[in-house]
Design an enzyme around this catalytic site. Structure first.
Site, mmCIF file in Angstrom:
data_model
loop_
_atom_site.group_PDB
_atom_site.id
_atom_site.type_symbol
_atom_site.label_atom_id
_atom_site.label_comp_id
_atom_site.label_asym_id
_atom_site.label_seq_id
_atom_site.Cartn_x
_atom_site.Cartn_y
_atom_site.Cartn_z
ATOM 1 N N LYS A 1 -17.904 -6.957 8.588
ATOM 2 C CA LYS A 1 -16.558 -7.534 8.622
ATOM 3 C C LYS A 1 -15.957 -7.352 10.010
ATOM 4 C CE LYS A 1 -13.839 -7.324 4.348
ATOM 5 N NZ LYS A 1 -12.852 -6.479 3.649
ATOM 6 N N ARG B 1 -1.759 -6.083 -8.297
ATOM 7 C CA ARG B 1 -0.671 -7.020 -8.063
ATOM 8 C C ARG B 1 -0.568 -8.065 -9.164
ATOM 9 N NH1 ARG B 1 -2.712 -8.175 -2.093
ATOM 10 N NH2 ARG B 1 -4.599 -7.683 -3.264
ATOM 11 N N SER C 1 -2.670 -7.989 2.924
ATOM 12 C CA SER C 1 -3.043 -7.761 4.326
ATOM 13 C C SER C 1 -3.503 -9.067 4.959
ATOM 14 C CB SER C 1 -4.163 -6.728 4.423
ATOM 15 O OG SER C 1 -3.697 -5.473 4.013
ATOM 16 N N HIS D 1 0.840 -1.209 0.000
ATOM 17 C CA HIS D 1 0.000 0.000 0.000
ATOM 18 C C HIS D 1 0.877 1.262 0.000
ATOM 19 C CE1 HIS D 1 -2.959 -2.752 2.324
ATOM 20 N NE2 HIS D 1 -3.400 -2.651 1.084
#
Ligand code: ADP
Length: 154
Positions: free
Chosen positions: A42, A91, A129, A18
């Site tokens: 979440k 990515r 993450s 990030h």
């Protein structure tokens, strides 16, 4: 018109991947707001306050980068903060497929906002993450994957 970008994400936690995306995007925008999206369905490893503090710590000498949080639609948060760009990192091809759909849907909802993608450096493309959270949960050493000094401020 000022070029303001929103970099949205969960950032649970903020990683070197990030950090690199924000650094690479800095010359393109007048201001970058790192927006932590809070989803009430979440559960997070780090609290919102911890995530905000981590990111503020990373950019303490960079006034061009701000940190905020939101729990509405990303495009509505763009409207709130006057962002005309959404910044996302890529990515791999899996990211691309997913990100393209979100970008197209966001654009349909708010045509004045363009999503800008930055491709990650190869040495950072394996960092996620999710994996960093697993390492921390199992008391491993994740310092290689997060910006320097970040884990010391928990
Ligand atoms: P989200 O829950 O929205 O996917 P993340 O915090 O996981 O939020 O990611 C936010 C953004 O950062 C996404 O655009 C994601 O593709 C990008 N990103 C995540 N990890 C990396 C990395 N290692 N290198 C570059 N970009 C990354």
């Amino acid at each position: 018109m000022k070029k303001i970008a929103l970099f949205p994400g969960s950032f649970d936690p903020f990683t070197k991947g990030h950090f690199s995306i924000v650094k690479k995007a800095m010359p393109l925008f007048d201001k970058i707001v790192i927006g932590i999206g809070e989803n009430s369905n979440k559960t997070y490893l780090f609290s919102l306050e911890q995530r905000i503090n981590f990111i503020k710590h990373c950019f303490k000498t960079t006034p061009q980068v701000e940190v905020g949080s939101y729990n509405n639609l990303t495009v509505d948060y763009c409207r709130e903060i006057g962002a005309n760009y959404i910044l996302r990192g890529l990515r791999n091809s899996v990211d691309f497929g997913f990100e393209r759909n979100i970008a197209q849907m966001n654009h349909a909802m708010m045509p004045s906002v363009e999503t800008v993608f930055i491709v990650t450096d190869p040495e950072l493309s394996a960092i996620s993450s999710t994996i960093v959270r697993e390492i921390i949960r199992h008391n491993g050493n994740a310092s290689e994957f997060v910006p320097h000094g970040m884990l010391d401020i928990i």
